[in-house]
Write an enzyme that holds these catalytic residues in place. Sequence first.
Site, PDB file in Angstrom:
ATOM      1  N   THR A   1       0.846  -1.198   0.000  1.00 44.52           N
ATOM      2  CA  THR A   1       0.000   0.000   0.000  1.00 44.52           C
ATOM      3  C   THR A   1       0.879   1.244   0.000  1.00 44.52           C
ATOM      4  O   THR A   1       1.917   1.293   0.651  1.00 44.52           O
ATOM      5  CB  THR A   1      -0.952   0.018   1.208  1.00 44.52           C
ATOM      6  OG1 THR A   1      -0.201   0.219   2.404  1.00 44.52           O
ATOM      7  CG2 THR A   1      -1.762  -1.269   1.302  1.00 44.52           C
TER       8      THR A   1
ATOM      9  N   SER B   1       9.032   1.958  14.131  1.00 41.57           N
ATOM     10  CA  SER B   1       9.256   3.159  14.922  1.00 41.57           C
ATOM     11  C   SER B   1      10.639   3.722  14.617  1.00 41.57           C
ATOM     12  O   SER B   1      11.135   3.579  13.501  1.00 41.57           O
ATOM     13  CB  SER B   1       9.107   2.820  16.414  1.00 41.57           C
ATOM     14  OG  SER B   1       9.186   3.996  17.184  1.00 41.57           O
TER      15      SER B   1
ATOM     16  N   TYR C   1       9.176  14.851  14.548  1.00 37.43           N
ATOM     17  CA  TYR C   1       9.252  13.445  14.131  1.00 37.43           C
ATOM     18  C   TYR C   1       9.443  12.549  15.350  1.00 37.43           C
ATOM     19  O   TYR C   1       8.728  11.562  15.522  1.00 37.43           O
ATOM     20  CB  TYR C   1      10.401  13.261  13.137  1.00 37.43           C
ATOM     21  CG  TYR C   1      10.659  11.813  12.785  1.00 37.43           C
ATOM     22  CD1 TYR C   1       9.855  11.159  11.854  1.00 37.43           C
ATOM     23  CD2 TYR C   1      11.701  11.106  13.380  1.00 37.43           C
ATOM     24  CE1 TYR C   1      10.082   9.828  11.524  1.00 37.43           C
ATOM     25  CE2 TYR C   1      11.933   9.774  13.055  1.00 37.43           C
ATOM     26  CZ  TYR C   1      11.130   9.145  12.132  1.00 37.43           C
ATOM     27  OH  TYR C   1      11.356   7.824  11.812  1.00 37.43           O
TER      28      TYR C   1
ATOM     29  N   LYS D   1       6.856   9.502  16.951  1.00 39.06           N
ATOM     30  CA  LYS D   1       7.263   8.112  17.169  1.00 39.06           C
ATOM     31  C   LYS D   1       7.176   7.724  18.648  1.00 39.06           C
ATOM     32  O   LYS D   1       6.816   6.591  18.978  1.00 39.06           O
ATOM     33  CB  LYS D   1       8.673   7.867  16.622  1.00 39.06           C
ATOM     34  CG  LYS D   1       8.746   7.999  15.104  1.00 39.06           C
ATOM     35  CD  LYS D   1       7.799   7.028  14.419  1.00 39.06           C
ATOM     36  CE  LYS D   1       7.945   7.038  12.917  1.00 39.06           C
ATOM     37  NZ  LYS D   1       7.152   6.002  12.256  1.00 39.06           N
TER      38      LYS D   1
END
Length: 190
Positions: free
Chosen positions: A36, A143, A157, A161
Site C-alpha cells: 500500500t 518506529s 518526528y 514516534k
Amino acid sequence: MAQSTPRVWLITGSSSGFGRAMVEEVLRNGEIAVATLRKPSVLDDLADQYPRTHLLVVPLDVTNEAQVKSAFVKAKDVFGRVDVVYNNAGQVLLQEAEGTSMDRARALMDINYWGAVTVSLEAVRFFREENPKGAGGLLMQVSSLCAMKGVPKIAFYSSTKAALDLFTEVLAQEVLPAWNIKVHDPNSDR
C-alpha cells in the site's frame, strides 16, 4: 520466512525505504504482499515481475480512514485473510522546532501517529473479526530510535514516534490472548 502456506502481508508505506524493502523481501521468500502506498505507479516495476497471486498494489493514504478500511477489504477479497501488518508509512521533517509551522507539525502527527493508529486499530479488528476464527495475526509497528532520545532538527518526528510507541505498548497489553493477535512493540526492551 517461507512457510508451507504463504502468509499474507499488508505493508504500508511501500513506495521506498523499509516499506519497499519489506515488500521485496516478502516476495523473494515466496510469501504474498499487499503493498500500500499513495502512488501505486511507483511499484510498476514489481507489479511487472510478480503475478497478482503474490503482489497486490493498493492505493492508501493512511490519514484517510476509509482508504485504510478499503485496503483491508481488498486484501480479504483477493487473498481471504491478512496474516501480518507491517505498519510503516510515515514521513520525516528535518527542521528546528521553533521554525516549524504548527500546520506542518500537525500534518506530520496526522501521518506518523494518527495514520499508524488508524491502521493498527483496523488490523486488530480485522485479525479478530475478518480472519478465519482463531487465526489472529501479527501487527509489526515501525518506529525509530529517535522515539527514545530526542535529536536536534527532528523534534516533531521524534514526538510522533514516541507517542506511537506508547500507544503500541498499551495496545499490546489490551489485546486478549484468546484473539491470537501479537502486537510487536518496537521498543519493548526499554
